[in-house]
Design a protein around this motif. Structure first.
Motif, short mmCIF file in Angstrom:
data_model
loop_
_atom_site.label_atom_id
_atom_site.label_comp_id
_atom_site.label_asym_id
_atom_site.label_seq_id
_atom_site.Cartn_x
_atom_site.Cartn_y
_atom_site.Cartn_z
N VAL A 176 -12.39 -1.22 -2.02
CA VAL A 176 -11.34 -0.43 -2.66
C VAL A 176 -10.00 -0.69 -1.97
CG1 VAL A 176 -10.50 1.93 -3.01
CG2 VAL A 176 -12.88 1.35 -3.55
N GLU A 177 -10.00 -0.67 -0.65
CA GLU A 177 -8.76 -0.88 0.10
C GLU A 177 -8.21 -2.28 -0.13
OE1 GLU A 177 -5.47 -0.31 2.38
OE2 GLU A 177 -6.87 1.15 1.54
N GLU A 178 -9.06 -3.28 -0.20
CA GLU A 178 -8.61 -4.65 -0.45
C GLU A 178 -8.01 -4.77 -1.85
OE1 GLU A 178 -11.76 -7.05 2.45
OE2 GLU A 178 -12.28 -6.62 0.36
N ASN A 179 -8.59 -4.08 -2.82
CA ASN A 179 -8.00 -4.07 -4.16
C ASN A 179 -6.60 -3.48 -4.14
OD1 ASN A 179 -9.72 -4.59 -6.93
ND2 ASN A 179 -11.08 -4.29 -5.16
N LEU A 180 -6.43 -2.39 -3.40
CA LEU A 180 -5.11 -1.76 -3.33
C LEU A 180 -4.11 -2.69 -2.64
CD1 LEU A 180 -5.95 1.96 -2.51
CD2 LEU A 180 -5.39 0.95 -4.73
N ARG A 181 -4.55 -3.34 -1.57
CA ARG A 181 -3.64 -4.27 -0.88
C ARG A 181 -3.24 -5.41 -1.79
NH1 ARG A 181 -6.90 -3.84 3.98
NH2 ARG A 181 -7.68 -5.96 3.62
N ALA A 182 -4.16 -5.84 -2.66
CA ALA A 182 -3.83 -6.91 -3.61
C ALA A 182 -2.71 -6.49 -4.55
CB ALA A 182 -5.07 -7.29 -4.42
N GLY A 183 -2.66 -5.20 -4.87
CA GLY A 183 -1.59 -4.72 -5.74
C GLY A 183 -0.23 -4.75 -5.09
N ALA A 184 -0.20 -4.79 -3.75
CA ALA A 184 1.07 -4.80 -3.02
C ALA A 184 1.44 -6.18 -2.51
CB ALA A 184 1.00 -3.82 -1.86
N LEU A 185 0.72 -7.22 -2.94
CA LEU A 185 1.05 -8.57 -2.49
C LEU A 185 2.49 -8.91 -2.87
CD1 LEU A 185 -2.18 -10.61 -3.35
CD2 LEU A 185 -1.37 -9.91 -1.10
N GLY A 186 3.19 -9.48 -1.93
CA GLY A 186 4.59 -9.82 -2.18
C GLY A 186 5.55 -8.76 -1.70
N ALA A 187 5.04 -7.57 -1.40
CA ALA A 187 5.91 -6.50 -0.90
C ALA A 187 6.29 -6.81 0.55
CB ALA A 187 5.21 -5.16 -0.99
N ARG A 188 7.56 -6.78 0.85
CA ARG A 188 8.03 -7.09 2.20
C ARG A 188 8.25 -5.84 3.04
NH1 ARG A 188 12.58 -11.79 0.85
NH2 ARG A 188 11.14 -13.24 -0.20
N ASP A 189 8.39 -4.72 2.38
CA ASP A 189 8.67 -3.47 3.07
C ASP A 189 7.35 -2.75 3.36
OD1 ASP A 189 9.41 -0.92 3.89
OD2 ASP A 189 11.16 -0.86 2.57
N ARG A 190 6.89 -2.79 4.62
CA ARG A 190 5.61 -2.18 4.97
C ARG A 190 5.65 -0.67 4.81
NH1 ARG A 190 3.36 -5.38 10.35
NH2 ARG A 190 3.24 -7.46 9.39
N ARG A 191 6.81 -0.10 5.11
CA ARG A 191 6.92 1.35 4.98
C ARG A 191 6.78 1.77 3.52
NH1 ARG A 191 11.84 4.13 8.02
NH2 ARG A 191 10.63 3.20 9.72
N ALA A 192 7.40 0.98 2.61
CA ALA A 192 7.28 1.28 1.18
C ALA A 192 5.84 1.11 0.71
CB ALA A 192 8.20 0.38 0.38
N ALA A 193 5.15 0.08 1.22
CA ALA A 193 3.75 -0.14 0.84
C ALA A 193 2.88 1.03 1.32
CB ALA A 193 3.25 -1.46 1.41
N ALA A 194 3.16 1.51 2.54
CA ALA A 194 2.41 2.65 3.06
C ALA A 194 2.67 3.89 2.22
CB ALA A 194 2.78 2.91 4.51
N GLY A 195 3.90 4.07 1.76
CA GLY A 195 4.22 5.20 0.89
C GLY A 195 3.53 5.10 -0.45
N ALA A 196 3.44 3.87 -0.98
CA ALA A 196 2.74 3.67 -2.25
C ALA A 196 1.26 3.99 -2.10
CB ALA A 196 2.93 2.24 -2.74
N ARG A 197 0.66 3.57 -0.98
CA ARG A 197 -0.76 3.87 -0.74
C ARG A 197 -0.99 5.38 -0.62
NH1 ARG A 197 -1.20 0.92 3.08
NH2 ARG A 197 -2.28 -0.88 2.20
N GLU A 198 -0.08 6.05 0.05
CA GLU A 198 -0.21 7.50 0.18
C GLU A 198 -0.13 8.18 -1.18
OE1 GLU A 198 2.05 11.25 2.41
OE2 GLU A 198 2.56 9.18 2.93
N ARG A 199 0.76 7.67 -2.03
CA ARG A 199 0.87 8.23 -3.39
C ARG A 199 -0.43 8.03 -4.15
NH1 ARG A 199 4.44 5.65 -8.37
NH2 ARG A 199 4.25 7.41 -9.81
N VAL A 200 -1.02 6.83 -4.05
CA VAL A 200 -2.27 6.54 -4.75
C VAL A 200 -3.38 7.45 -4.24
CG1 VAL A 200 -4.07 4.80 -5.08
CG2 VAL A 200 -1.65 4.17 -5.33
#
Length: 274
Positions: free
Chosen positions: A110-134
């Motif tokens: 599940v976590e790898e699927n979510l990380r795949a959705g954020a491929l190309g994102a350069r902002d780690r903080r934004a990616a962490a915020g998106a994961r928290e939202r999910v």
């Protein structure tokens, strides 16, 4: 800054004008025009083969993967032309599709699927915020982060597919039959989540055969038949239409064929035969 300068024009959201799509010699869409204002939910209804999925593929830039192509018209999002753009460029501009059938990566966690959705994102903080939202929207995905996606139930896989799309932090979400094959209780949960995602500011274009659910969520709706828009208007008006009620909601009403019923506030669909 020029205080006398006029305010910038309102962002029109997604606008499709006179769109035509072919798969080889076969015309799938002809003369499609619709708009999805920023912050809204707009539903697209229609039977199998009406062209609903083709419309989403045209917007998301994935037509070429299905050997299709746009032959006329244009697609614009936020005043940026999307027609002809690659799928990766469409995602970069904030438009992300959740395909029909979920299509999660079954052997990945599940976590790898979510990380795949954020491929190309350069902002780690934004990616962490998106994961928290999910995880807030779908707590079960946090609980099963290390579980293979293929072992999830159908409803949980649909949550994961939506969550994976949200990892790209889209301005607009294209949902293709999100409740297909789900039990009524799970379908209702998905519908409520779509409503919440929209309330958080994400625009939604919803293709859905569950017309009652789609019309309850949307502000505007379009009905496709054989690649053409045959009816459009406020979702509440379409829900009261006799033909929509009969064809898509499974409601028979004797007033549908009577002059009194036609004048009782339900719009008649003159392009459909009774």
């Amino acid at each position: 800054m020029d205080v006398h300068a006029p305010p910038p024009p309102e962002d029109p959201g997604l606008v499709v004008r006179d769109l035509a799509v072919n798969y080889g010699p076969v015309t799938a869409l002809r003369g499609i025009s619709l708009s999805v204002p920023r912050g809204s939910i707009v539903a697209v209804l229609g039977g199998n083969g009406a062209g609903k999925s083709t419309l989403l593929r045209a917007v998301s830039g994935t037509l070429r993967f299905h050997r299709g192509g746009i032959t006329a018209g244009e697609i614009v999002f936020g005043r940026t032309r999307l027609s002809g753009a690659a799928a990766s460029a469409v995602v970069a501009r904030g438009v992300v599709q959740v395909p029909e059938g979920r299509r999660v990566f079954a052997r990945m966690t599940v976590e790898e699927n979510l990380r795949a959705g954020a491929l190309g994102a350069r902002d780690r903080r934004a990616a962490a915020g998106a994961r928290e939202r999910v995880h807030t929207l779908f707590p079960v995905l946090a609980e099963r982060a290390r579980q293979r996606a293929g072992l999830l139930s159908g409803g949980e896989q649909q949550m994961l597919a939506i969550g994976r799309a949200l990892m790209a932090r889209p301005a607009m979400l294209l949902l293709d039959e999100p409740t297909l094959g789900l039990a009524p209780m799970m379908a209702a949960r998905i519908a409520e989540t779509v409503r919440e995602i929209n309330a958080q500011g994400t625009t939604v274009l919803l293709v859905e055969q569950n017309a009652a659910m789609a019309l309850s969520l949307a502000s505007q709706a379009y009905v496709l038949e054989v690649g053409e828009v045959v009816l459009s208007g406020p979702a509440a008006d379409l829900a009261r239409s006799d033909e929509v009620r009969r064809r898509y909601l499974g409601i028979e009403d004797d007033r549908a064929t009577s002059p009194a019923g036609a004048s009782a506030g339900r719009p008649a669909l003159t392009r459909w035969s009774a």
